[in-house]
Write an enzyme that holds these catalytic residues in place. Structure first.
Site, PDB file in Angstrom:
ATOM      1  N   GLU A 105       0.832  -1.218   0.000  1.00 14.08           N
ATOM      2  CA  GLU A 105       0.000   0.000   0.000  1.00 14.08           C
ATOM      3  C   GLU A 105       0.861   1.262   0.000  1.00 14.08           C
ATOM      4  O   GLU A 105       0.566   2.226  -0.706  1.00 14.08           O
ATOM      5  CB  GLU A 105      -0.932  -0.019   1.221  1.00 14.08           C
ATOM      6  CG  GLU A 105      -1.972  -1.124   1.103  1.00 14.08           C
ATOM      7  CD  GLU A 105      -2.836  -1.260   2.339  1.00 14.08           C
ATOM      8  OE1 GLU A 105      -2.286  -1.531   3.430  1.00 14.08           O
ATOM      9  OE2 GLU A 105      -4.064  -1.120   2.228  1.00 14.08           O
ATOM     10  N   GLU A 150      -3.579  -9.654   3.860  1.00 18.70           N
ATOM     11  CA  GLU A 150      -4.315  -9.397   5.102  1.00 18.70           C
ATOM     12  C   GLU A 150      -5.385 -10.445   5.374  1.00 18.70           C
ATOM     13  O   GLU A 150      -5.690 -10.733   6.524  1.00 18.70           O
ATOM     14  CB  GLU A 150      -4.958  -7.993   5.055  1.00 18.70           C
ATOM     15  CG  GLU A 150      -3.978  -6.838   5.147  1.00 18.70           C
ATOM     16  CD  GLU A 150      -3.434  -6.389   3.800  1.00 18.70           C
ATOM     17  OE1 GLU A 150      -3.599  -7.119   2.795  1.00 18.70           O
ATOM     18  OE2 GLU A 150      -2.828  -5.302   3.753  1.00 18.70           O
TER      19      GLU A 150
HETATM   20  N1  CO8 Z   1       4.951  -7.151  11.256  1.00 25.39           N
HETATM   21  C1  CO8 Z   1       5.771  -7.406  12.295  1.00 25.39           C
HETATM   22  N2  CO8 Z   1       6.888  -8.172  12.185  1.00 25.39           N
HETATM   23  C2  CO8 Z   1       7.161  -8.697  10.987  1.00 25.39           C
HETATM   24  C3  CO8 Z   1       6.335  -8.488   9.871  1.00 25.39           C
HETATM   25  C4  CO8 Z   1       5.180  -7.659  10.031  1.00 25.39           C
HETATM   26  N3  CO8 Z   1       4.371  -7.353   9.023  1.00 25.39           N
HETATM   27  N4  CO8 Z   1       6.851  -9.158   8.817  1.00 25.39           N
HETATM   28  C5  CO8 Z   1       7.964  -9.772   9.261  1.00 25.39           C
HETATM   29  N5  CO8 Z   1       8.143  -9.491  10.559  1.00 25.39           N
HETATM   30  C6  CO8 Z   1       9.233  -9.966  11.425  1.00 25.39           C
HETATM   31  C7  CO8 Z   1       9.051 -11.415  11.802  1.00 25.39           C
HETATM   32  O1  CO8 Z   1       8.145 -11.544  12.854  1.00 25.39           O
HETATM   33  C8  CO8 Z   1      10.445 -11.810  12.152  1.00 25.39           C
HETATM   34  O2  CO8 Z   1      10.733 -11.348  13.460  1.00 25.39           O
HETATM   35  P1  CO8 Z   1      11.444 -12.309  14.538  1.00 25.39           P
HETATM   36  O3  CO8 Z   1      12.808 -12.571  13.941  1.00 25.39           O
HETATM   37  O4  CO8 Z   1      11.476 -11.470  15.773  1.00 25.39           O
HETATM   38  O5  CO8 Z   1      10.607 -13.535  14.621  1.00 25.39           O
HETATM   39  C9  CO8 Z   1      11.298 -11.006  11.170  1.00 25.39           C
HETATM   40  O6  CO8 Z   1      10.459  -9.940  10.719  1.00 25.39           O
HETATM   41  C10 CO8 Z   1      11.748 -11.782   9.965  1.00 25.39           C
HETATM   42  O7  CO8 Z   1      10.599 -12.381   9.367  1.00 25.39           O
HETATM   43  P2  CO8 Z   1      10.486 -13.946   9.056  1.00 25.39           P
HETATM   44  O8  CO8 Z   1      11.313 -14.756  10.006  1.00 25.39           O
HETATM   45  O9  CO8 Z   1       9.030 -14.285   8.981  1.00 25.39           O
HETATM   46  O10 CO8 Z   1      11.167 -13.993   7.615  1.00 25.39           O
HETATM   47  P3  CO8 Z   1      10.879 -15.014   6.424  1.00 25.39           P
HETATM   48  O11 CO8 Z   1      11.911 -14.742   5.399  1.00 25.39           O
HETATM   49  O12 CO8 Z   1      10.726 -16.401   6.951  1.00 25.39           O
HETATM   50  O13 CO8 Z   1       9.427 -14.587   5.857  1.00 25.39           O
HETATM   51  C11 CO8 Z   1       7.745 -13.030   5.105  1.00 25.39           C
HETATM   52  C12 CO8 Z   1       9.260 -13.339   5.239  1.00 25.39           C
HETATM   53  C13 CO8 Z   1       7.098 -14.023   4.117  1.00 25.39           C
HETATM   54  C14 CO8 Z   1       7.621 -11.620   4.559  1.00 25.39           C
HETATM   55  C15 CO8 Z   1       7.055 -13.142   6.491  1.00 25.39           C
HETATM   56  O14 CO8 Z   1       7.796 -12.383   7.424  1.00 25.39           O
HETATM   57  C16 CO8 Z   1       5.631 -12.665   6.528  1.00 25.39           C
HETATM   58  O15 CO8 Z   1       4.735 -13.352   6.066  1.00 25.39           O
HETATM   59  N6  CO8 Z   1       5.409 -11.432   7.083  1.00 25.39           N
HETATM   60  C17 CO8 Z   1       4.084 -10.895   7.242  1.00 25.39           C
HETATM   61  C18 CO8 Z   1       3.515 -10.426   5.918  1.00 25.39           C
HETATM   62  C19 CO8 Z   1       2.143  -9.868   6.121  1.00 25.39           C
HETATM   63  O16 CO8 Z   1       1.194 -10.581   6.466  1.00 25.39           O
HETATM   64  N7  CO8 Z   1       1.982  -8.558   5.901  1.00 25.39           N
HETATM   65  C20 CO8 Z   1       0.710  -7.888   6.030  1.00 25.39           C
HETATM   66  C21 CO8 Z   1       0.594  -7.311   7.405  1.00 25.39           C
HETATM   67  S1  CO8 Z   1      -1.031  -6.660   7.709  1.00 25.39           S
HETATM   68  C22 CO8 Z   1      -1.000  -5.168   6.978  1.00 25.39           C
HETATM   69  O17 CO8 Z   1      -0.022  -4.722   6.433  1.00 25.39           O
HETATM   70  C23 CO8 Z   1      -2.301  -4.394   7.054  1.00 25.39           C
HETATM   71  C24 CO8 Z   1      -2.141  -3.015   6.468  1.00 25.39           C
HETATM   72  C25 CO8 Z   1      -3.367  -2.217   6.757  1.00 25.39           C
HETATM   73  C26 CO8 Z   1      -3.056  -0.814   7.244  1.00 25.39           C
HETATM   74  C27 CO8 Z   1      -2.338  -0.832   8.555  1.00 25.39           C
HETATM   75  C28 CO8 Z   1      -2.664   0.327   9.448  1.00 25.39           C
HETATM   76  C29 CO8 Z   1      -1.689   0.563  10.558  1.00 25.39           C
END
Ligand code: CO8
Length: 259
Positions: free
Chosen positions: A112, A132
């Site tokens: 976004e 999401e």
């Molecule tokens: N929020 C918080 N922490 C995150 C996020 C996130 N979106 N994405 C990754 N991280 C963190 C992980 O928790 C991890 O932290 P830790 O080492 O402490 O466990 C670190 O980053 C590294 O991530 P991964 O170990 O998961 O790394 P991978 O290479 O295995 O995976 C991915 C990478 C596929 C990107 C995976 O991290 C993932 O799926 N992340 C979430 C993606 C997601 O669902 N994004 C959408 C979030 S909801 C949203 O954006 C709604 C927007 C609406 C507006 C918001 C208004 C405020």
């Protein structure tokens, strides 16, 4: 003094903002947004800056809004504090052109944010998506609207409802990205070069150009064309229109006054 972003001016007239929360794949937390908005406003007000670029790292532009921050948020808290409001700053208050240079993950709020920019560049292997739905929610920072406007309802609906990712190459084919690059480095460099080029033009004309194209997203064609005409006529009141056209007639390079 920023903790979550880095700023620099790598080319004349260009402000670069690099999202910098590597441990969280640049997840967009509230403190990050405070800093991003502050940096955007400072560049927007800085007379030496003509355009901005937002980028992340090679691994992640931004992996979304910070899920851990939102996890325990309630409806009343989100509603009364207008939780998402700071996210509008870029699209509602920044008047200079902003490019996003997207490498790695641009998921959820990351996708976004990338789409809020005026011009989106990415690398072929960038990973876009609105996942999401997998978290029991929906895009909340304009994703459903901007994605649909950019790639059409059929694809946007499928992506929002399945949460499936799509590549940078697809973003280019579908018209979401203006340019697609082979490498992350080329992508950032490409965005900086375009920003540098935009920064060489009259600030008055650039601001007007951004405004009229963006209006096309909100207005019907007839009203949009009328709006454009008003702004076009208004530019005959600028010094830079006289400078630009006189320079053409005299076969000289224009020296913009930005007035
Ligand atoms: N929020 C918080 N922490 C995150 C996020 C996130 N979106 N994405 C990754 N991280 C963190 C992980 O928790 C991890 O932290 P830790 O080492 O402490 O466990 C670190 O980053 C590294 O991530 P991964 O170990 O998961 O790394 P991978 O290479 O295995 O995976 C991915 C990478 C596929 C990107 C995976 O991290 C993932 O799926 N992340 C979430 C993606 C997601 O669902 N994004 C959408 C979030 S909801 C949203 O954006 C709604 C927007 C609406 C507006 C918001 C208004 C405020």
């Amino acid at each position: 003094s920023y903790q979550n972003i880095k700023i620099s001016t790598p080319k004349p007239g260009v402000g670069l903002i690099t999202l910098n929360r590597p441990k969280a794949l640049n997840a967009l937390s509230s403190p990050l947004f405070v800093e991003l908005n502050d940096a955007l406003s400072k560049f927007d007000k800085d007379a030496s800056i003509g355009a901005m670029v937002i980028t992340g790292s090679e691994r992640a532009f931004a992996a979304g809004a910070d899920i851990k921050e939102m996890q325990s948020l309630t409806f009343s808290a989100a509603y009364t504090t207008d939780f998402i409001a700071p996210w509008s700053h870029l699209s509602t208050s920044i008047t200079k052109p902003v490019l996003s240079a997207v490498n790695g993950y641009a998921l959820g709020g990351g996708c976004e944010l990338a789409m809020m920019a005026d011009i989106l560049y990415c690398s072929r292997t960038a990973v876009f998506g609105q996942p999401e739905i997998k978290l029991g929610t929906i895009p909340g920072a304009g994703g459903s609207q901007r994605l649909t406007a950019a790639i059409g309802k059929a694809r946007a609906m499928e992506l929002v409802l399945t949460g499936e990712n799509f590549s940078g190459a697809q973003a280019g084919e579908w018209g979401l990205a203006a340019k697609v690059f082979e490498t992350a480095e080329e992508c950032v460099e490409g965005a900086l070069k375009t920003a540098e080029k935009i920064a060489t033009y009259s600030r008055v004309a650039v601001k007007a150009g951004k405004e009229v194209v963006n209006k096309s997203q909100d207005l019907g064609v007839r009203e949009g064309v009328e709006f454009e005409r008003r702004v076009f006529h208004a530019l005959f009141g600028s010094r830079d229109q006289k400078i630009g056209m006189a320079a053409f007639a005299e076969k000289k390079k224009p020296e913009w006054s930005h007035e």
